[in-house]
Design an enzyme around this catalytic site. Structure first.
Site, PDB file in Angstrom:
ATOM      1  CG  MET A 264      -1.977   1.029   1.217  1.00  0.00           C
ATOM      2  SD  MET A 264      -2.811   1.203   2.797  1.00  0.00           S
ATOM      3  CE  MET A 264      -3.862  -0.222   2.813  1.00  0.00           C
ATOM      4  CB  CYS A 265       2.106   3.727  -1.842  1.00  0.00           C
ATOM      5  SG  CYS A 265       3.509   2.591  -1.817  1.00  0.00           S
TER       6      CYS A 265
END
Lengths: 232, 302
Positions: free
Chosen positions: B1-2
């Site tokens: 995730m970013c």
């Protein structure tokens, strides 16, 4: 400042002044009444896990999983909803006046989900009995592995509608970009027109039920036995 | 995730507040990427050819500047900020970048351009924003990233944005599965990569396509065919920015537009505090569709 006692059955919960955890605890504790959630600001998991017939209006855009696991409550989001709105809904109604992001109504067992605008990819993924009515379009892979319930789309459906579908009914008024594996068009019989008419009525959306086409499982992909049809 | 955010200002009156608005957006994306962060800001005002560089503790930036001046025959000014340095040069930025990478393997050239400045660091994104003074920066537009690493180590150089050519940079949420093969392909065509990061390969791919004559839109359409994996990309250019999601839309994105600005974020909450958001048109970008905004140059490019 409002006390917990004063807002048990009605009130305004302002997320500019209180945490999502506290707001959800208040909503979950209420057994009836009407609440307004102000300043949602796209926060996640708003009005989740409600198990009583309360009414909740979210005044603005919600983040992920709004109205998740809903049972009996009526939740209206006046704005857009993020990923997984009304995921695993059991009963009650979750309504979005704007658009919904991916996986709206995912794995829902019952109740009604109304998206007045568009829903993006994977709307109704693995639906297990929920009814979903979308005023606009749905994105790709909608009703993927759908098992039961009805998906009614007033607009168009994206690619791979109903891929690997079991026994849910899919009704689309507009175009379907591509049907998924084992999903086929089926005859729209009078009882199906009646189902669509009933769901449009409950959703408060207007369209001619006879304009919809029906899609469902060809039953070639999973081990379907006609003797068991009564179980579905 | 970013987490990704991007903000393009239409209203010049907001330019002094660009960094302050971006900092609030970045703060909301901290949970999506708490291990490192970075941002690119496109300065307003006259063009100043600049190389944004990262070096190890105690690195002799004056010596590097002297070497660069000697190699390029131009003057070089140095502005140091923590472990970064902005080298202001006159002359060919591409040649200057190549010289620094070849002559000083210890440093990373994070960006080159007449308006772009890039800063990045590991740890709490808001600390990275504070160290490099994001809140006080003015500009026309910017993009920023909070990282939760999956494909390569948590390092400063491995943080986003990655430069994709002069005044162009990219941030990426997702992971690419064919970056190793593409890396060899691009290095054989003269692209100089500086990290093991998969997103840098995406940046180098766009850089290569545009050097070969593609417009940004053409380069992004080529990326749709050649990049295998999950991605939401936001690309900053000299006078605009673009957004692209992979065809199966594995990673989230929200776009919002008013008369004053265009904003992109992984989640709406990053946009929720922008001025006038209650009047914004808000939508989810379609998978596999290139969206772009900008001035005349950008429109021509897109």
């Amino acid at each position: 400042m409002m006390t917990a006692e004063a807002i048990t059955n009605a009130g305004v919960l302002d997320l500019a002044e209180m945490s999502v955890r506290d707001a959800n605890a208040t909503l979950q504790a209420a057994t009836e009444g009407a609440f307004t959630l102000r300043n949602p600001g796209g926060r996640h998991a708003l009005a989740c896990g409600l198990m009583h017939p309360v009414s909740v209006t979210v005044e603005g855009h919600a983040g992920y999983y709004c109205g998740g696991m809903n049972k009996e409550a009526e939740i209206t989001i006046r704005g857009n909803a993020g990923t997984g709105v009304a995921e695993n809904i059991m009963s009650g109604i979750v309504r979005v006046t704007g658009d919904a992001s991916q996986s709206a109504g995912a794995t829902g067992h019952g109740g009604l989900v109304v998206i007045e605008g568009n829903a993006s990819a994977r709307c109704g993924i693995s639906m297990k009995g929920v009814d979903i009515v979308v005023g606009g379009n749905v994105g790709h892979m909608s009703a993927f592995m759908a098992q039961a319930g009805n998906l009614v789309v007033l607009g168009d459906a994206g690619e791979d509608l109903g891929d690997s579908i079991y026994e849910a009914r899919l009704f689309v008024r507009g175009s379907v970009k591509r049907l998924g594996t084992d999903c086929i068009e089926k005859e729209m019989r009078p009882e199906h027109v009646a189902i669509v008419a009933g769901l449009l009525d409950r959703a408060g959306l207007f369209a001619d039920p006879s304009e919809f086409r029906r899609y469902g499982s060809a039953r070639r992909l999973y081990n379907f036995k006609i003797d068991n049809v009564g179980s579905y | 995730m970013c987490g990704i955010v991007g903000l393009y200002l239409k209203d010049e009156a907001l330019q002094p507040r660009l960094g302050a608005l971006m900092a609030k957006m970045l703060a909301e994306m901290t949970e999506r990427g708490p291990d490192s962060a970075g941002f690119a800001v496109y300065r307003d005002g006259p063009p100043v050819p600049t190389l944004s560089c990262l070096g190890p503790v105690g690195f002799d930036w004056d010596a590097a500047a002297a070497s660069l001046a000697s190699a390029t025959g131009t003057t070089v000014d140095v502005e140091r900020i923590a472990d970064h340095a902005l080298l202001r040069v006159a002359g060919d930025l591409r040649a200057a970048r190549a010289h620094l990478i070849d002559a000083f393997p210890a440093i990373d050239v994070l960006a080159t351009g007449e308006a772009i400045e890039i800063f990045k660091g590991v740890g709490d994104p808001m600390e990275v924003a504070r160290v490099f003074g994001l809140e006080g920066r003015s500009g026309t537009h910017g993009i920023a990233h909070t990282r939760m690493a999956t494909e390569s180590a948590v390092t400063i150089a491995g943080s986003h944005p990655f430069s994709t050519g002069p005044d162009t940079c990219l941030v990426h949420n997702g992971s690419l599965s064919n970056h190793f093969l593409l890396r060899g392909f691009l290095e054989a065509r003269g692209e100089k990569l500086q990290t093991e990061n998969d997103s840098e390969v995406a940046a180098a791919f766009l850089s290569w396509r545009m050097r070969e004559g593609d417009t940004l839109k053409e380069a992004l359409e080529a990326a749709l065919k050649r990049l295998d994996g999950f991605y939401t990309l936001t690309i900053g250019t000299r006078d605009g920015f673009a957004v692209l999601r992979d065809p199966i839309a594995c990673k989230p994105a929200v776009l919002a537009e008013t008369d004053q600005w265009v904003a992109m974020a992984s989640e709406f909450r990053a946009i929720a505090q922008l001025p006038g958001v209650e009047h914004a048109r808000i939508w989810e970008p379609e998978p596999g569709v290139v969206y772009s905004w900008g001035g005349e140059g950008m429109r021509a490019a897109a």
